[in-house]
Design an enzyme around this catalytic site. Structure first.
Site, PDB file in Angstrom:
ATOM      1  N   ASP A   8       0.854  -1.190   0.000  1.00  0.00           N
ATOM      2  CA  ASP A   8       0.000   0.000   0.000  1.00  0.00           C
ATOM      3  C   ASP A   8       0.888   1.236   0.000  1.00  0.00           C
ATOM      4  O   ASP A   8       1.758   1.387   0.866  1.00  0.00           O
ATOM      5  CB  ASP A   8      -0.901   0.006   1.231  1.00  0.00           C
ATOM      6  N   ASP A 130     -15.296  -3.350  -1.948  1.00  0.00           N
ATOM      7  CA  ASP A 130     -14.911  -3.042  -0.566  1.00  0.00           C
ATOM      8  C   ASP A 130     -16.186  -2.786   0.217  1.00  0.00           C
ATOM      9  O   ASP A 130     -16.933  -1.837  -0.092  1.00  0.00           O
ATOM     10  CB  ASP A 130     -14.015  -1.803  -0.524  1.00  0.00           C
TER      11      ASP A 130
END
Length: 244
Positions: A8, A130
């Site tokens: 990330d 998500d």
């Protein structure tokens, strides 16, 4: 089942967020490309990269770091975060990214998802679902839609999407185990490959996901914190697959 190490990116660094909270950030390394090579050395065969700045702001802000990762390793890289249209998807594929992950645009601009599938091919497009409490979240998980994860997946299948990443955002970065019930429900309703992220804490979690038949599992906090040894995890799942 493939195990994807997660990288990330925020401000050019390799970080992890707890439950997607930008105020709960841990910086693990200032050299994302070096991190990618480290995971490859431990047996990774595919890499999962997210531009967190891009996910939140809609503009990819870590392009240099992404390019460095793609250049540094010789395994497929899937990238998400700030991919909001077909043109950006095409640019990323041209620069060497293997698969682009589209999240927010699946809700806000589904026509761009369909065009991306047409332009680069279904094998190179993943829709990221998500969700928190079953409802899809967008814009770096800062907004919650009124669309359920299953309904979004069905809509995307109609547009030609053939692969999904499912993340339970309430578990991401928490090491509290995946939401197996939600994964099983999504798998029952969508007969296409699913990659799972969020909450993975142990090899037992990976074994449980493999038994559900998912295509892949994304590990971030577990491998960075040392709770999960990537090399051992890959070997265990490989042995399970061979034996099964």
């Amino acid at each position: 089942m493939d195990i994807y190490p997660a990288i990330d990116l925020r401000n050019g660094h390799c970080v992890r967020l707890t439950q997607g909270d930008y105020d709960r950030e841990t910086v693990f390394d200032d050299d994302p490309a070096a991190v990618a090579k480290r995971w490859v050395d431990q047996g990774a065969r595919k890499m999962h990269v997210v531009d967190l700045d891009g996910a939140r702001d809609g503009v990819r802000a870590n392009a240099d770091a992404v390019a460095a990762i793609v250049e540094a390793i010789d395994i497929p890289v899937q990238l998400g975060g700030g991919v909001r249209d077909a043109a950006e998807a095409s640019r990323l594929i041209d620069m060497g990214v293997d698969r682009v992950i589209i999240g927010t645009a699946a809700i806000e601009a589904p026509d761009e998802v369909q065009k991306a599938v047409e332009d680069v091919g279904a094998d190179h497009v993943i829709v990221g679902i998500d969700a928190r409490d079953g409802m899809v979240q967008t814009r770096g998980w800062l907004e919650t839609s009124e669309v359920t994860a299953i309904d979004l997946a069905r809509q995307m299948v109609e547009l030609g999407v053939r692969r999904f990443i499912y993340t339970d955002t309430s578990r991401d970065g928490t090491l509290t185990h995946p939401n197996f019930d939600a994964v099983a429900e999504l798998s029952d309703n969508v007969r296409y490959p699913i990659i799972v992220a969020g909450g993975i804490a142990s090899i037992d979690d990976l074994v449980g996901l493999a038994k559900l038949g998912v295509e892949g599992a994304i590990s971030g906090m577990a491998i960075y914190s040392g709770a999960l040894d990537l090399k051992s995890a890959i070997e265990t799942i490989d042995e399970m697959t061979t034996a099964g």
